[in-house]
Design a protein around this motif. Structure first.
Motif, PDB file in Angstrom:
ATOM      1  N   LEU A 191       0.856  -1.191   0.000  1.00  0.00           N
ATOM      2  CA  LEU A 191       0.000   0.000   0.000  1.00  0.00           C
ATOM      3  C   LEU A 191       0.885   1.233   0.000  1.00  0.00           C
ATOM      4  O   LEU A 191       1.646   1.466   0.944  1.00  0.00           O
ATOM      5  N   LYS A 192       0.775   2.021  -1.067  1.00  0.00           N
ATOM      6  CA  LYS A 192       1.600   3.219  -1.201  1.00  0.00           C
ATOM      7  C   LYS A 192       0.822   4.451  -0.732  1.00  0.00           C
ATOM      8  O   LYS A 192      -0.395   4.423  -0.586  1.00  0.00           O
ATOM      9  N   VAL A 193       1.566   5.538  -0.510  1.00  0.00           N
ATOM     10  CA  VAL A 193       0.953   6.791  -0.061  1.00  0.00           C
ATOM     11  C   VAL A 193      -0.103   7.249  -1.069  1.00  0.00           C
ATOM     12  O   VAL A 193       0.129   7.242  -2.281  1.00  0.00           O
ATOM     13  N   GLY A 194      -1.279   7.612  -0.555  1.00  0.00           N
ATOM     14  CA  GLY A 194      -2.355   8.113  -1.411  1.00  0.00           C
ATOM     15  C   GLY A 194      -3.215   7.040  -2.033  1.00  0.00           C
ATOM     16  O   GLY A 194      -4.124   7.338  -2.797  1.00  0.00           O
ATOM     17  N   GLU A 195      -2.939   5.762  -1.697  1.00  0.00           N
ATOM     18  CA  GLU A 195      -3.736   4.659  -2.240  1.00  0.00           C
ATOM     19  C   GLU A 195      -4.762   4.175  -1.215  1.00  0.00           C
ATOM     20  O   GLU A 195      -4.529   4.233  -0.003  1.00  0.00           O
ATOM     21  N   ILE A 196      -5.895   3.683  -1.730  1.00  0.00           N
ATOM     22  CA  ILE A 196      -6.911   3.043  -0.893  1.00  0.00           C
ATOM     23  C   ILE A 196      -7.066   1.612  -1.369  1.00  0.00           C
ATOM     24  O   ILE A 196      -7.398   1.368  -2.531  1.00  0.00           O
ATOM     25  N   ALA A 197      -6.792   0.666  -0.473  1.00  0.00           N
ATOM     26  CA  ALA A 197      -6.945  -0.754  -0.794  1.00  0.00           C
ATOM     27  C   ALA A 197      -8.138  -1.300  -0.011  1.00  0.00           C
ATOM     28  O   ALA A 197      -8.247  -1.072   1.198  1.00  0.00           O
ATOM     29  N   ALA A 198      -9.030  -1.991  -0.710  1.00  0.00           N
ATOM     30  CA  ALA A 198     -10.204  -2.589  -0.074  1.00  0.00           C
ATOM     31  C   ALA A 198      -9.997  -4.088   0.081  1.00  0.00           C
ATOM     32  O   ALA A 198      -9.599  -4.765  -0.861  1.00  0.00           O
ATOM     33  N   ILE A 199     -10.266  -4.591   1.290  1.00  0.00           N
ATOM     34  CA  ILE A 199     -10.197  -6.037   1.552  1.00  0.00           C
ATOM     35  C   ILE A 199     -11.614  -6.591   1.464  1.00  0.00           C
ATOM     36  O   ILE A 199     -12.512  -6.135   2.185  1.00  0.00           O
ATOM     37  N   VAL A 200     -11.836  -7.563   0.588  1.00  0.00           N
ATOM     38  CA  VAL A 200     -13.164  -8.157   0.433  1.00  0.00           C
ATOM     39  C   VAL A 200     -13.059  -9.671   0.592  1.00  0.00           C
ATOM     40  O   VAL A 200     -11.976 -10.249   0.516  1.00  0.00           O
ATOM     41  N   GLY A 201     -14.219 -10.284   0.811  1.00  0.00           N
ATOM     42  CA  GLY A 201     -14.266 -11.733   0.990  1.00  0.00           C
ATOM     43  C   GLY A 201     -15.452 -12.118   1.839  1.00  0.00           C
ATOM     44  O   GLY A 201     -16.113 -11.253   2.432  1.00  0.00           O
ATOM     45  N   PRO A 202     -15.757 -13.407   1.927  1.00  0.00           N
ATOM     46  CA  PRO A 202     -16.930 -13.864   2.680  1.00  0.00           C
ATOM     47  C   PRO A 202     -16.827 -13.555   4.171  1.00  0.00           C
ATOM     48  O   PRO A 202     -15.728 -13.342   4.701  1.00  0.00           O
ATOM     49  N   ASN A 203     -17.997 -13.522   4.856  1.00  0.00           N
ATOM     50  CA  ASN A 203     -17.998 -13.394   6.316  1.00  0.00           C
ATOM     51  C   ASN A 203     -17.162 -14.497   6.947  1.00  0.00           C
ATOM     52  O   ASN A 203     -17.194 -15.646   6.504  1.00  0.00           O
ATOM     53  N   GLY A 204     -16.398 -14.134   7.973  1.00  0.00           N
ATOM     54  CA  GLY A 204     -15.603 -15.121   8.679  1.00  0.00           C
ATOM     55  C   GLY A 204     -14.286 -15.454   8.022  1.00  0.00           C
ATOM     56  O   GLY A 204     -13.553 -16.323   8.498  1.00  0.00           O
TER      57      GLY A 204
END
Length: 516
Positions: free
Chosen positions: A353-366
């Motif tokens: 993750l670099k400066v100015g970036e937004i990373a989204a973590i996705v995946g099933p519950n649990g």
């Protein structure tokens, strides 16, 4: 077919009217989405239908109403065999917070099947049929309810909601804590049902589920035939018309004001000039009368203008105390994974993750999304595998999924070293009323407490933001405010969120956690 009708509905708290002579007529076959900003009266309308709030206005219906989620308390699940850690799960803290008279006396009565059977009567095959439609493993029926994930609990309670055919369902925020896949499953399930009212701030979900929309706006309640997108399009047309009319009236008022002043100045000059004739004075007097008539018309135009814009929802841009870091890379993962009792939660991930970036973590519950955020906050009790690097001493701000903020806002801001003016400003812009500023945080609604948690994060000096489900309990106008803020501020952020449209709008990269 029968109708649910409110006649001349007038209700408010103190001097603040929520409904003012509203007329509402609902067909009980509709899949009705109930929308509006937080605090506009959605929950109040549901409580009026349930009979939890009594009003002098007429509510004409032959329906009995049942509220979702059918509510379980910690007391209902309390047993010496249930650990304190289990009792602090987000679902018990958040959604299931009221009452069900069930005495837990043995292990058998904790099992999901028997707890659900206390809520409504059903045959086992009926419940299994509904759970299969919701893609729930039937094995959950023979596990303690408190051991189920938030998504599993939600689906179980939805299943028994529609097994009770004697009552009309009032469904409040069914998507909270559901992952993207589960939201689609629940939407498909509701599509096969008819006759319910659903409250949700997930516009994609409402689009998939609803065929009518009831919008509680600033000054009126309006019914639309269609889903949320239909409402949004028609409201935009109305707002655009009101804005255009407002602009026209502004120009008219400006022109009338200029004309009035010109006529008044001319008439005063003619009346007071030396040697003015009787005719001149008479003409001047008429001009003065015309100026007064113009001013009267101008007053009417101002009054008309004040009637405009009454339902345009205004939101102001939020502020963020983001401090760009001199480090180029803030997080580096290499073959990184987390585990509980040596059970790996997700396949190892590699990303930076670099400066100015937004990373989204996705995946099933649990799958371990929230566990990653907890790892960085120091609240993860499992094991780490692989390599993770974070610059030493970096300032991090969190939005937590479970929070326990307490006390008065002034003291809270001091304890958390917040920019107090920015903190209050963001709360106000998020829609919190000034009168709520004197409340203790723990006495506020779920939506208000979430705004405190979000405003706290925004008001802290930070180089890196770690946000876990920031949109829960916030309305769609707040969603747009946050989107605009992130687009304008371009902070460095690791984000966990189940709202697909939001993730696609704000993220530079998406990390999809996969099962091992």
């Amino acid at each position: 077919m029968s109708n649910i009708e409110f006649k001349d509905l007038t209700f408010g708290y103190g001097e603040n009217l929520i409904f003012d002579h509203a007329q509402i007529n609902i067909d009980d076959r509709w899949k009705l989405g109930l929308v509006g900003r937080n605090g506009r009266g959605k929950s109040t309308l549901l409580k009026l239908l349930e009979g939890k709030i009594i009003t002098d206005s007429s509510i004409i219906t032959d329906k009995n109403f049942v509220y979702f989620p059918q509510l379980l308390t910690e007391e209902d699940l309390n047993d010496e065999k249930i650990s304190s850690e289990s009792r602090n799960q987000e679902t018990l803290k958040g959604d299931f917070v009221e009452s069900l008279s069930v005495n837990i006396t043995d292990r058998k009565s904790q099992l999901t099947f028997y707890l659900l059977n206390e809520l409504t009567e059903f045959e086992q095959w009926e419940l299994e049929r509904e759970l299969s439609l919701l893609k729930v493993d039937l094995e959950v029926l023979w596990r303690p309810f408190e051991s189920l994930s938030g998504g599993e609990q939600t689906k179980c309670l939805l299943a028994i909601l529609f097994l009770d055919e004697t009552n009309f369902p009032l469904i409040d925020e069914p998507t909270n804590h559901l992952d993207m896949a589960s939201r689609k499953v629940v939407a498909q399930y509701l599509n096969k049902k008819s006759g319910f009212i659903v409250v949700s701030h997930d516009r994609n979900f409402l689009d998939e589920v609803c065929d009518h929309t009831l919008a509680i706006e600033r000054q009126q309640v309006i019914l639309y035939q269609g889903n949320y997108s239909t409402y949004e399009q028609e409201k935009k047309l109305r707002d655009d018309f009101e804005l255009a009319e407002d602009e026209r009236l502004r120009k008219d008022i400006s022109r009338l004001k200029r004309t009035s002043l010109e006529k008044r100045d001319w008439s005063n000059q003619r009346e007071n000039v030396a040697g003015a004739t009787f005719v001149d004075k008479k003409v001047a007097k008429k001009q003065n009368q015309r100026a007064k008539a113009i001013e009267k018309r101008m007053g009417q135009e101002v009054e008309n203008k004040e009637k405009l814009l009454k339902n345009i929802e205004k939101t102001d841009p939020l502020g963020m105390n983001f401090q760009p870091s001199h480090h180029r890379r803030l997080i580096q993962f290499e073959k990184f994974s987390l585990a509980f009792d040596k059970k790996i939660l997700f396949q190892p991930i590699d990303f930076s993750l670099k400066v100015g970036e937004i990373a989204a973590i996705v995946g099933p519950n649990g799958q371990g999304k929230s566990s990653i955020i907890k790892y960085f906050s120091g609240n993860f009790s499992g094991e780490r595998n692989g390599f993770v690097q974070l610059p030493q001493g970096i300032k991090i701000s969190f939005v937590r999924q479970i929070y326990d903020n307490r006390g008065y806002l002034k003291d809270f801001a001091t304890e958390n070293q917040l920019d107090y003016e920015l903190f209050l400003s963001n709360l106000r812009k998020l829609g919190m009323e000034r009168k709520q500023f004197t409340q203790k945080i723990e006495t506020m609604s779920q939506g208000q407490q979430k705004k405190v948690e979000l405003a706290r994060s925004l008001s802290q000096e930070a180089e890196l933001y770690l946000w876990d489900e920031p949109l829960n309990y916030l309305d769609v106008f707040n969603h747009e405010q946050i989107v605009q803020l992130l687009e304008n501020s371009q902070p460095t952020m690791l984000l966990v969120e189940h709202d697909q449209a939001f993730v696609e709008k704000v993220s530079n990269q998406i990390i999809n956690l996969k099962d091992t």
